[in-house]
Scaffold this motif. Structure first.
Motif, PDB file in Angstrom:
ATOM      1  N   THR A 139      -4.862   2.226   9.528  1.00  0.00           N
ATOM      2  CA  THR A 139      -6.158   2.415   8.867  1.00  0.00           C
ATOM      3  C   THR A 139      -5.903   2.352   7.374  1.00  0.00           C
ATOM      4  O   THR A 139      -5.091   3.118   6.842  1.00  0.00           O
ATOM      5  CB  THR A 139      -6.788   3.770   9.248  1.00  0.00           C
ATOM      6  OG1 THR A 139      -7.065   3.760  10.646  1.00  0.00           O
ATOM      7  CG2 THR A 139      -8.076   4.000   8.478  1.00  0.00           C
ATOM      8  N   ILE A 140      -6.582   1.430   6.707  1.00  0.00           N
ATOM      9  CA  ILE A 140      -6.384   1.231   5.271  1.00  0.00           C
ATOM     10  C   ILE A 140      -7.702   1.485   4.537  1.00  0.00           C
ATOM     11  O   ILE A 140      -8.754   1.000   4.945  1.00  0.00           O
ATOM     12  CB  ILE A 140      -5.879  -0.201   4.970  1.00  0.00           C
ATOM     13  CG1 ILE A 140      -4.535  -0.443   5.671  1.00  0.00           C
ATOM     14  CG2 ILE A 140      -5.752  -0.418   3.457  1.00  0.00           C
ATOM     15  CD1 ILE A 140      -3.945  -1.831   5.449  1.00  0.00           C
ATOM     16  N   SER A 141      -7.613   2.258   3.462  1.00  0.00           N
ATOM     17  CA  SER A 141      -8.759   2.504   2.587  1.00  0.00           C
ATOM     18  C   SER A 141      -8.242   2.652   1.154  1.00  0.00           C
ATOM     19  O   SER A 141      -7.033   2.698   0.929  1.00  0.00           O
ATOM     20  CB  SER A 141      -9.503   3.777   3.004  1.00  0.00           C
ATOM     21  OG  SER A 141      -8.746   4.926   2.679  1.00  0.00           O
ATOM     22  N   THR A 177      -2.466   6.240   8.260  1.00  0.00           N
ATOM     23  CA  THR A 177      -3.412   5.922   7.190  1.00  0.00           C
ATOM     24  C   THR A 177      -2.613   5.449   5.992  1.00  0.00           C
ATOM     25  O   THR A 177      -1.576   6.017   5.648  1.00  0.00           O
ATOM     26  CB  THR A 177      -4.276   7.141   6.811  1.00  0.00           C
ATOM     27  OG1 THR A 177      -3.431   8.240   6.489  1.00  0.00           O
ATOM     28  CG2 THR A 177      -5.225   7.520   7.943  1.00  0.00           C
ATOM     29  N   LEU A 178      -3.116   4.390   5.370  1.00  0.00           N
ATOM     30  CA  LEU A 178      -2.442   3.786   4.221  1.00  0.00           C
ATOM     31  C   LEU A 178      -3.438   3.625   3.085  1.00  0.00           C
ATOM     32  O   LEU A 178      -4.587   3.229   3.308  1.00  0.00           O
ATOM     33  CB  LEU A 178      -1.850   2.427   4.619  1.00  0.00           C
ATOM     34  CG  LEU A 178      -0.815   2.479   5.746  1.00  0.00           C
ATOM     35  CD1 LEU A 178      -0.500   1.077   6.245  1.00  0.00           C
ATOM     36  CD2 LEU A 178       0.448   3.198   5.291  1.00  0.00           C
ATOM     37  N   SER A 179      -2.987   3.893   1.875  1.00  0.00           N
ATOM     38  CA  SER A 179      -3.848   3.858   0.699  1.00  0.00           C
ATOM     39  C   SER A 179      -3.653   2.578  -0.115  1.00  0.00           C
ATOM     40  O   SER A 179      -2.539   2.238  -0.493  1.00  0.00           O
ATOM     41  CB  SER A 179      -3.556   5.065  -0.197  1.00  0.00           C
ATOM     42  OG  SER A 179      -4.287   4.957  -1.411  1.00  0.00           O
ATOM     43  N   ASP A 180      -4.764   1.918  -0.390  1.00  0.00           N
ATOM     44  CA  ASP A 180      -4.762   0.727  -1.241  1.00  0.00           C
ATOM     45  C   ASP A 180      -5.254   1.084  -2.648  1.00  0.00           C
ATOM     46  O   ASP A 180      -5.642   0.227  -3.422  1.00  0.00           O
ATOM     47  CB  ASP A 180      -5.661  -0.347  -0.613  1.00  0.00           C
ATOM     48  CG  ASP A 180      -5.368  -1.745  -1.114  1.00  0.00           C
ATOM     49  OD1 ASP A 180      -4.249  -1.999  -1.608  1.00  0.00           O
ATOM     50  OD2 ASP A 180      -6.262  -2.603  -1.009  1.00  0.00           O
ATOM     51  N   HIS A 181      -5.230   2.377  -2.951  1.00  0.00           N
ATOM     52  CA  HIS A 181      -5.764   2.864  -4.224  1.00  0.00           C
ATOM     53  C   HIS A 181      -5.015   2.325  -5.441  1.00  0.00           C
ATOM     54  O   HIS A 181      -5.630   1.997  -6.450  1.00  0.00           O
ATOM     55  CB  HIS A 181      -5.736   4.400  -4.250  1.00  0.00           C
ATOM     56  CG  HIS A 181      -6.137   4.974  -5.562  1.00  0.00           C
ATOM     57  ND1 HIS A 181      -7.447   5.006  -5.978  1.00  0.00           N
ATOM     58  CD2 HIS A 181      -5.401   5.515  -6.560  1.00  0.00           C
ATOM     59  CE1 HIS A 181      -7.500   5.545  -7.183  1.00  0.00           C
ATOM     60  NE2 HIS A 181      -6.271   5.869  -7.552  1.00  0.00           N
ATOM     61  N   VAL A 238       0.862  -1.178   0.000  1.00  0.00           N
ATOM     62  CA  VAL A 238       0.000   0.000   0.000  1.00  0.00           C
ATOM     63  C   VAL A 238       0.903   1.234   0.000  1.00  0.00           C
ATOM     64  O   VAL A 238       2.121   1.105   0.058  1.00  0.00           O
ATOM     65  CB  VAL A 238      -0.948  -0.007   1.226  1.00  0.00           C
ATOM     66  CG1 VAL A 238      -1.983  -1.131   1.106  1.00  0.00           C
ATOM     67  CG2 VAL A 238      -0.173  -0.135   2.534  1.00  0.00           C
ATOM     68  N   LEU A 239       0.300   2.404  -0.037  1.00  0.00           N
ATOM     69  CA  LEU A 239       1.069   3.648  -0.064  1.00  0.00           C
ATOM     70  C   LEU A 239       0.818   4.452   1.201  1.00  0.00           C
ATOM     71  O   LEU A 239      -0.322   4.560   1.662  1.00  0.00           O
ATOM     72  CB  LEU A 239       0.678   4.502  -1.275  1.00  0.00           C
ATOM     73  CG  LEU A 239       0.832   3.847  -2.644  1.00  0.00           C
ATOM     74  CD1 LEU A 239       0.301   4.773  -3.736  1.00  0.00           C
ATOM     75  CD2 LEU A 239       2.282   3.467  -2.911  1.00  0.00           C
ATOM     76  N   ASP A 240       1.891   5.043   1.739  1.00  0.00           N
ATOM     77  CA  ASP A 240       1.713   5.931   2.888  1.00  0.00           C
ATOM     78  C   ASP A 240       1.336   7.317   2.362  1.00  0.00           C
ATOM     79  O   ASP A 240       1.168   7.522   1.158  1.00  0.00           O
ATOM     80  CB  ASP A 240       2.935   5.934   3.800  1.00  0.00           C
ATOM     81  CG  ASP A 240       4.162   6.598   3.213  1.00  0.00           C
ATOM     82  OD1 ASP A 240       4.062   7.294   2.159  1.00  0.00           O
ATOM     83  OD2 ASP A 240       5.242   6.442   3.799  1.00  0.00           O
TER      84      ASP A 240
END
Length: 164
Positions: free
Chosen positions: A80-82, A103-107, A29-31
């Motif tokens: 927290t992943i979204s 918060t971490l992005s799974d985009h 994921v991305l920070d």
């Protein structure tokens, strides 16, 4: 494939869902600075992974705050992943004065969502869920909320997190 509802409409979840007792699957994921983060980034720490459809909604906001407030005294990490963009997550943290929330992005490629079985088909969002991993990345607790606009069971998740 698992079925849940989101805003009372049926949604199918894609991917293989993780189960308690198994080794947690890896993910990328991305920070907030768009740097890649993997499960091994938090090696040797217990983890409470709070998954939300979008940080910019009331229920997701409250879920993120509750887990961070309640679990921050523990020796571990709350993630927290979204599928929100990293920039939106960074803005949310800044506008809420939350410096210690991770918060971490799974985009980018939905790596977490696919590996944990929580991608909502057709929506490109992650289903509201909670995963607790011990220091060796063994899954000790899972919850996928059956109605995506409801809260997870905070007490059960926190009890599992505190028990390790």
């Amino acid at each position: 494939m698992t079925q849940i509802t989101f805003k009372q409409e049926p949604v199918t979840l894609l991917g293989e869902q993780v189960k308690e007792g198994q080794e947690a699957p890896d993910f990328t994921v991305l920070d907030n600075s768009t740097a890649e983060v993997t499960l091994s980034t938090y090696e040797g720490q217990k983890k409470l992974i709070s998954v939300v459809p979008s940080i910019d909604t009331g229920v997701c906001d409250q879920q993120t705050r509750k887990f961070n407030e309640e679990a921050s005294q523990e020796d571990g990490v709350v993630l927290t992943i979204s599928a929100d963009l990293p920039f939106a997550q960074k803005r949310w943290c800044a506008s809420n004065g939350l410096d210690n929330v991770i918060t971490l992005s799974d985009h980018k490629d939905l790596s977490f969502g696919k590996n944990y079985g929580v991608v909502m088909e057709g929506l490109r969002l992650l289903a509201r869920s909670v995963f607790v991993l011990d220091k060796n990345d063994k899954v000790i607790y899972t919850e996928i909320v059956s109605e995506g606009t409801d809260f997870p069971d905070f007490e059960k998740a926190l009890e599992a997190y505190r028990s390790i």
